[in-house]
Motif scaffolding. Structure first.
Motif, short mmCIF file in Angstrom:
data_model
loop_
_atom_site.label_atom_id
_atom_site.label_comp_id
_atom_site.label_asym_id
_atom_site.label_seq_id
_atom_site.Cartn_x
_atom_site.Cartn_y
_atom_site.Cartn_z
N HIS A 55 8.03 12.16 27.16
CA HIS A 55 8.99 13.19 26.73
C HIS A 55 9.40 12.87 25.29
N ASP A 56 10.64 12.43 25.05
CA ASP A 56 11.06 12.14 23.68
C ASP A 56 11.18 10.64 23.41
N LYS A 57 10.55 9.82 24.26
CA LYS A 57 10.59 8.38 24.10
C LYS A 57 9.17 7.85 23.91
N PRO A 58 8.98 6.89 23.02
CA PRO A 58 7.65 6.30 22.87
C PRO A 58 7.32 5.40 24.06
N SER A 59 6.06 5.39 24.45
CA SER A 59 5.62 4.44 25.47
C SER A 59 5.72 3.03 24.90
N PRO A 60 5.67 2.00 25.75
CA PRO A 60 5.72 0.63 25.22
C PRO A 60 4.65 0.36 24.17
N VAL A 61 3.46 0.93 24.34
CA VAL A 61 2.38 0.72 23.36
C VAL A 61 2.74 1.37 22.03
N LEU A 62 3.17 2.63 22.07
CA LEU A 62 3.53 3.33 20.84
C LEU A 62 4.74 2.68 20.18
N ARG A 63 5.71 2.28 20.99
CA ARG A 63 6.93 1.66 20.43
C ARG A 63 6.59 0.42 19.61
N GLU A 64 5.71 -0.43 20.11
CA GLU A 64 5.39 -1.65 19.38
C GLU A 64 4.60 -1.36 18.10
N ARG A 65 3.78 -0.32 18.12
CA ARG A 65 3.08 0.07 16.89
C ARG A 65 4.09 0.54 15.84
N THR A 116 0.85 -1.19 0.00
CA THR A 116 0.00 0.00 0.00
C THR A 116 0.88 1.24 0.00
N ASP A 117 0.26 2.37 -0.28
CA ASP A 117 1.01 3.62 -0.35
C ASP A 117 1.58 4.02 1.01
N ALA A 118 0.83 3.75 2.09
CA ALA A 118 1.30 4.21 3.40
C ALA A 118 0.70 3.39 4.53
N ALA A 119 1.49 3.22 5.57
CA ALA A 119 0.97 2.73 6.84
C ALA A 119 0.53 3.93 7.66
N ILE A 120 -0.58 3.80 8.34
CA ILE A 120 -1.04 4.81 9.29
C ILE A 120 -0.84 4.24 10.68
N VAL A 121 0.04 4.86 11.45
CA VAL A 121 0.30 4.40 12.82
C VAL A 121 -0.53 5.25 13.76
N LEU A 122 -1.48 4.63 14.44
CA LEU A 122 -2.34 5.38 15.36
C LEU A 122 -1.58 5.76 16.62
N GLY A 123 -1.90 6.94 17.13
CA GLY A 123 -1.14 7.51 18.23
C GLY A 123 -1.34 6.78 19.55
N ALA A 124 -0.34 6.91 20.40
CA ALA A 124 -0.38 6.43 21.78
C ALA A 124 0.58 7.31 22.57
N ALA A 125 0.63 7.12 23.86
CA ALA A 125 1.39 8.02 24.72
C ALA A 125 2.88 8.02 24.39
N ALA A 126 3.49 9.19 24.59
CA ALA A 126 4.93 9.33 24.51
C ALA A 126 5.42 9.89 25.85
N ALA A 164 5.00 16.16 20.18
CA ALA A 164 3.82 15.41 19.77
C ALA A 164 4.15 13.92 19.71
N GLU A 165 3.13 13.09 19.94
CA GLU A 165 3.31 11.64 19.84
C GLU A 165 3.86 11.26 18.47
N SER A 166 3.35 11.92 17.44
CA SER A 166 3.78 11.60 16.08
C SER A 166 5.25 11.93 15.85
N GLU A 167 5.72 13.04 16.44
CA GLU A 167 7.13 13.41 16.33
C GLU A 167 8.02 12.35 16.97
N VAL A 168 7.65 11.94 18.16
CA VAL A 168 8.43 10.95 18.89
C VAL A 168 8.46 9.63 18.12
N ALA A 169 7.30 9.24 17.60
CA ALA A 169 7.22 7.99 16.84
C ALA A 169 8.07 8.07 15.57
#
Length: 206
Positions: A47-57, A35-45, A86-91
């Motif tokens: 500071h500048d580190k992704p949470s375990p949930v966001l990291r696995e996504r 597909t053209d793009a994956a959309i990664v849905l947001g989760a907590a970050a 923003a969560e998206s920046e961290v991800a």
């Protein structure tokens, strides 16, 4: 009258139970073509580190990119209260550190809830000329997310992360109950103006 009431009660009960079962067991179908793009849905970050949930996504989206299943990655999620990033920046930064070319990534900086994540990702995709998408999130989050994506006419397939941070019953059950309730709150609640843009999205019912 009593029999009619009992019949309606059991129909309602079975419907609610069915929705709960379908959320718990939702797996999605793997698209055979990229597909053209994956959309990664947001989760907590944090500071500048992704949470375990966001990291696995993000890890899951990176694997899709490395396999050639997606050509770009759209990261979603704005700033939490008092958060510097923003969560998206961290991800995105986490994915770039893993070797994803930054020019093949995009970030949604404003959305706060799932509906906003998906709506803003659609606008980003429209601006880039994308036609089809792979939606990445935790398995229990997928049924509602796909319903939202289908309502706004995204050509999208579900790709639940295989390494969800919600593994134990202690973590899965509260998230499941949250999604179960949100599914009924969401159903049919999105109204999108013809000229919408990310800054116009204001969360409702949350």
């Amino acid at each position: 009258m009593k029999r009619l009431f009992m019949l309606l009660f059991w129909i309602g009960f079975l419907y609610v139970a069915y929705i709960g079962y379908s959320i718990w067991t939702f797996e999605g179908e793997e698209r055979l073509e990229s597909t053209d793009a994956a959309i990664v849905l947001g989760a907590a970050a944090y500071h500048d580190k992704p949470s375990p949930v966001l990291r696995e996504r993000v890890n899951h989206a990176v694997k899709l990119y490395e396999k050639g299943d997606v050509d770009h990655i759209i990261f979603t999620g704005g700033k939490g209260d008092g958060a510097p990033f923003a969560e998206s920046e961290v991800a995105r930064d986490y994915a770039v550190d893993m070797g994803i070319p930054k020019q093949n990534t995009f970030v949604d900086m404003t959305s706060k809830i799932t509906e906003g994540n998906i709506i803003n990702a659609k606008l980003i995709g429209q601006e880039q000329g994308f036609e089809d998408y792979t939606l990445v999130s935790d398995p229990l989050h997928m049924k509602r997310s796909m319903a939202i994506a289908n309502q706004i006419n995204l050509d999208v397939e579900a790709s639940p992360t295989k390494t969800s941070a919600y593994q134990s019953l202690e973590t899965r059950v509260p998230f499941f109950l949250r999604e179960w309730g949100f599914y009924f709150l969401y159903k049919g609640s999105i109204v999108i103006p013809d000229n919408w843009k990310p800054d116009d999205w204001v969360p409702v019912n949350r």
